[in-house]
Design a protein around this motif. Structure first.
Motif, PDB file in Angstrom:
ATOM      1  N   TRP A 135       0.819  -1.221   0.000  1.00 60.75           N
ATOM      2  CA  TRP A 135       0.000   0.000   0.000  1.00 60.75           C
ATOM      3  C   TRP A 135       0.847   1.264   0.000  1.00 60.75           C
ATOM      4  O   TRP A 135       0.407   2.292  -0.513  1.00 60.75           O
ATOM      5  N   HIS A 136       2.053   1.230   0.517  1.00 61.81           N
ATOM      6  CA  HIS A 136       2.922   2.398   0.424  1.00 61.81           C
ATOM      7  C   HIS A 136       3.281   2.709  -1.031  1.00 61.81           C
ATOM      8  O   HIS A 136       3.525   3.869  -1.380  1.00 61.81           O
ATOM      9  N   ASP A 137       3.294   1.677  -1.863  1.00 60.37           N
ATOM     10  CA  ASP A 137       3.593   1.893  -3.284  1.00 60.37           C
ATOM     11  C   ASP A 137       2.452   2.604  -4.007  1.00 60.37           C
ATOM     12  O   ASP A 137       2.604   3.005  -5.172  1.00 60.37           O
ATOM     13  N   LEU A 138       1.311   2.773  -3.334  1.00 64.22           N
ATOM     14  CA  LEU A 138       0.187   3.507  -3.932  1.00 64.22           C
ATOM     15  C   LEU A 138       0.318   5.021  -3.703  1.00 64.22           C
ATOM     16  O   LEU A 138      -0.517   5.786  -4.182  1.00 64.22           O
ATOM     17  N   THR A 139       1.344   5.435  -3.018  1.00 66.04           N
ATOM     18  CA  THR A 139       1.563   6.855  -2.774  1.00 66.04           C
ATOM     19  C   THR A 139       1.654   7.625  -4.090  1.00 66.04           C
ATOM     20  O   THR A 139       2.370   7.222  -5.022  1.00 66.04           O
ATOM     21  N   ASP A 140       0.898   8.706  -4.160  1.00 66.78           N
ATOM     22  CA  ASP A 140       0.842   9.603  -5.323  1.00 66.78           C
ATOM     23  C   ASP A 140       0.218   8.956  -6.557  1.00 66.78           C
ATOM     24  O   ASP A 140       0.298   9.511  -7.651  1.00 66.78           O
ATOM     25  N   LYS A 141      -0.404   7.797  -6.410  1.00 70.23           N
ATOM     26  CA  LYS A 141      -1.086   7.156  -7.529  1.00 70.23           C
ATOM     27  C   LYS A 141      -2.519   7.675  -7.640  1.00 70.23           C
ATOM     28  O   LYS A 141      -3.136   8.079  -6.652  1.00 70.23           O
ATOM     29  N   ALA A 142      -3.056   7.663  -8.864  1.00 70.15           N
ATOM     30  CA  ALA A 142      -4.436   8.089  -9.108  1.00 70.15           C
ATOM     31  C   ALA A 142      -5.355   6.900  -8.862  1.00 70.15           C
ATOM     32  O   ALA A 142      -5.328   5.916  -9.611  1.00 70.15           O
ATOM     33  N   GLY A 164       0.332   6.607   6.522  1.00 66.71           N
ATOM     34  CA  GLY A 164       1.038   7.748   5.944  1.00 66.71           C
ATOM     35  C   GLY A 164       1.064   7.736   4.431  1.00 66.71           C
ATOM     36  O   GLY A 164       1.959   8.329   3.802  1.00 66.71           O
ATOM     37  N   VAL A 165       0.066   7.090   3.810  1.00 66.84           N
ATOM     38  CA  VAL A 165      -0.014   7.013   2.344  1.00 66.84           C
ATOM     39  C   VAL A 165      -0.830   8.191   1.818  1.00 66.84           C
ATOM     40  O   VAL A 165      -1.980   8.391   2.220  1.00 66.84           O
ATOM     41  N   LYS A 166      -0.249   8.973   0.916  1.00 67.97           N
ATOM     42  CA  LYS A 166      -0.935  10.100   0.288  1.00 67.97           C
ATOM     43  C   LYS A 166      -1.171   9.762  -1.187  1.00 67.97           C
ATOM     44  O   LYS A 166      -0.211   9.622  -1.952  1.00 67.97           O
ATOM     45  N   TYR A 167      -2.434   9.634  -1.565  1.00 69.57           N
ATOM     46  CA  TYR A 167      -2.758   9.258  -2.939  1.00 69.57           C
ATOM     47  C   TYR A 167      -3.518  10.392  -3.617  1.00 69.57           C
ATOM     48  O   TYR A 167      -3.897  11.376  -2.977  1.00 69.57           O
ATOM     49  N   ARG A 168      -3.750  10.251  -4.917  1.00 72.83           N
ATOM     50  CA  ARG A 168      -4.544  11.224  -5.671  1.00 72.83           C
ATOM     51  C   ARG A 168      -5.905  10.597  -5.991  1.00 72.83           C
ATOM     52  O   ARG A 168      -5.972   9.586  -6.682  1.00 72.83           O
ATOM     53  N   TYR A 169      -6.947  11.212  -5.473  1.00 69.70           N
ATOM     54  CA  TYR A 169      -8.291  10.665  -5.693  1.00 69.70           C
ATOM     55  C   TYR A 169      -8.799  11.046  -7.076  1.00 69.70           C
ATOM     56  O   TYR A 169      -8.708  12.193  -7.496  1.00 69.70           O
ATOM     57  N   ARG A 170      -9.371  10.078  -7.777  1.00 74.26           N
ATOM     58  CA  ARG A 170     -10.014  10.320  -9.064  1.00 74.26           C
ATOM     59  C   ARG A 170     -11.457   9.842  -8.959  1.00 74.26           C
ATOM     60  O   ARG A 170     -11.706   8.693  -8.610  1.00 74.26           O
ATOM     61  N   GLN A 171     -12.393  10.719  -9.243  1.00 72.55           N
ATOM     62  CA  GLN A 171     -13.798  10.333  -9.250  1.00 72.55           C
ATOM     63  C   GLN A 171     -14.207   9.939 -10.659  1.00 72.55           C
ATOM     64  O   GLN A 171     -13.962  10.692 -11.616  1.00 72.55           O
ATOM     65  N   VAL A 172     -14.813   8.782 -10.800  1.00 70.89           N
ATOM     66  CA  VAL A 172     -15.230   8.287 -12.109  1.00 70.89           C
ATOM     67  C   VAL A 172     -16.619   7.678 -11.986  1.00 70.89           C
ATOM     68  O   VAL A 172     -17.095   7.355 -10.888  1.00 70.89           O
ATOM     69  N   ASP A 173     -17.282   7.517 -13.083  1.00 69.61           N
ATOM     70  CA  ASP A 173     -18.554   6.795 -13.109  1.00 69.61           C
ATOM     71  C   ASP A 173     -18.278   5.319 -12.841  1.00 69.61           C
ATOM     72  O   ASP A 173     -17.285   4.759 -13.342  1.00 69.61           O
ATOM     73  N   LEU A 174     -19.136   4.697 -12.057  1.00 68.91           N
ATOM     74  CA  LEU A 174     -18.915   3.302 -11.709  1.00 68.91           C
ATOM     75  C   LEU A 174     -18.736   2.418 -12.934  1.00 68.91           C
ATOM     76  O   LEU A 174     -17.895   1.518 -12.956  1.00 68.91           O
ATOM     77  N   VAL A 215      -3.661  -5.775  -4.596  1.00 66.78           N
ATOM     78  CA  VAL A 215      -2.491  -5.263  -3.889  1.00 66.78           C
ATOM     79  C   VAL A 215      -2.751  -5.425  -2.400  1.00 66.78           C
ATOM     80  O   VAL A 215      -3.641  -4.760  -1.847  1.00 66.78           O
ATOM     81  N   ASN A 216      -2.012  -6.300  -1.759  1.00 66.27           N
ATOM     82  CA  ASN A 216      -2.183  -6.527  -0.328  1.00 66.27           C
ATOM     83  C   ASN A 216      -1.225  -5.652   0.468  1.00 66.27           C
ATOM     84  O   ASN A 216      -0.111  -5.362   0.009  1.00 66.27           O
ATOM     85  N   PRO A 217      -1.628  -5.213   1.650  1.00 69.41           N
ATOM     86  CA  PRO A 217      -0.668  -4.534   2.519  1.00 69.41           C
ATOM     87  C   PRO A 217       0.429  -5.508   2.937  1.00 69.41           C
ATOM     88  O   PRO A 217       0.200  -6.715   3.043  1.00 69.41           O
TER      89      PRO A 217
END
Length: 339
Positions: A135-142, A164-174, A215-217
């Motif tokens: 999950w740390h590898d998801l940092t800054d990912k959309a 402490g993971v900071k990601y970029r949220y993207r809103q999309v249609d389901l 992706v598992n922690p």
């Protein structure tokens, strides 16, 4: 004379039918968006309740997300709502999605029927499996972690905050989540199951458009999450009915329920719970989300109440049911709402 008698009889039957129809109480029960697991589950539950409880008429109202239903109930828009322990936590603490909301509340939500857990995790496209390993590898990912009001998103964001993971949220249609993952417009999505047995409809749809890998922690991340108070659930990959490119799926469960408030009398909520218990096999056959209460409905009510007893009051109808089933804890006596 015979005609007059028939007319009186017909008129009497029509009057009785009309009185019965008008005495029927509507329950405007709000749930999450069409295509979500919560919408599907409530539609199935409403069919049973409308058949078995003729004094009530349940209408299913989709909304952008479960948190909207809790707020809508509290402000008088809905009669029933789709409430999770994480939403009740935020409401109790005046935080995140409920920050500043208490001033607009007209009535207090209560817990009345715990339905299933939702187990939430993450996935990326299989082409990125070698680069994103925890999950740390998801940092800054959309990432798309569910719609903004969704409790799935709130649960994962709490977990990411703990790590402490900071990601970029993207809103999309389901309906577009899978194709966007396939094109690379998204780096990852949330995946989740209901009741440890069913996959959310939109996740199943996304699986048809993109080959995703879970992706598992990492073990270190799991230890941090446990220390922060998160439960960990190891899901069988077979539930997803596809290759998830891993031999196990690590998910974070939280509790969901379809609740009504104190406007529904204790005896009626008690009756509702007995009806659900009686027809739980039918519910689980129509939707595997109900598998947990099919195995042990009283025990699951105890687990749900344990998760939220300090957050919102308990409906007296639920308390009555739990006492009868021997799953009540006397320490909750003071948490039972007064009608």
């Amino acid at each position: 004379m015979f005609k007059r008698t028939v007319l009186f009889l017909v008129a009497g039957l029509m009057a009785a039918w009309g009185a019965a129809a008008w005495s029927q109480k509507d329950i405007r029960w709000a749930t999450s968006a069409v295509g979500s697991a919560g919408h599907k589950a409530l539609v199935i539950l409403a069919d049973v309740l409308n058949r078995e409880m003729p004094k009530y008429r349940v209408s299913v109202l989709p909304t952008p997300g479960a948190v909207v239903t809790v707020k809508g109930y509290a402000t008088g828009q809905f009669d029933g709502y789709y409430g999770a322990d994480i939403a009740f936590y935020e409401l109790r603490n005046d935080s995140r999605r409920f920050a500043g909301f208490r001033a607009s509340m007209k009535r207090q939500p209560v817990q009345s029927f715990w339905t299933y857990t939702v187990e939430i995790g993450t996935a990326v496209h299989v082409r990125d499996k070698g680069k994103i390993k925890n999950w740390h590898d998801l940092t800054d990912k959309a990432l798309f972690l569910g719609n903004p009001p969704w409790d799935t998103r709130a649960q994962l964001e709490r977990a990411f905050d703990a790590l402490g993971v900071k990601y970029r949220y993207r809103q999309v249609d389901l309906s577009a989540a899978g194709s966007m993952l396939e094109r690379g417009s998204l780096d990852g999505i949330c995946i989740y199951t209901n009741g440890e047995a069913a996959v959310a409809p939109w996740v199943t749809e996304a699986s048809l458009a993109a080959d995703w890998a879970v992706v598992n922690p990492s073990p270190e991340e799991i230890a941090t999450l446990k220390k922060a108070g998160f439960s960990i659930f190891e899901q069988s990959p077979k539930v997803f009915r596809r290759d998830v490119h891993a031999d196990k799926v690590i998910l974070l469960p939280f509790y969901y329920g379809f609740h009504v408030g104190l406007e529904v009398p204790a005896d009626d909520v008690y009756q509702m719970l007995r009806i659900i218990e009686k027809h739980v096999g039918e519910l689980a056959k129509a939707d595997k989300s109900y598998s947990q209460i099919a195995k042990d409905m009283p025990g699951f009510q105890r687990r749900g109440v344990t998760s939220a007893a300090d957050l919102v009051p308990i409906h007296p109808g639920l308390a009555k049911y739990m006492r009868e089933k021997g799953v009540w804890d006397a320490k909750w006596d003071s948490r039972v709402a007064k009608q």
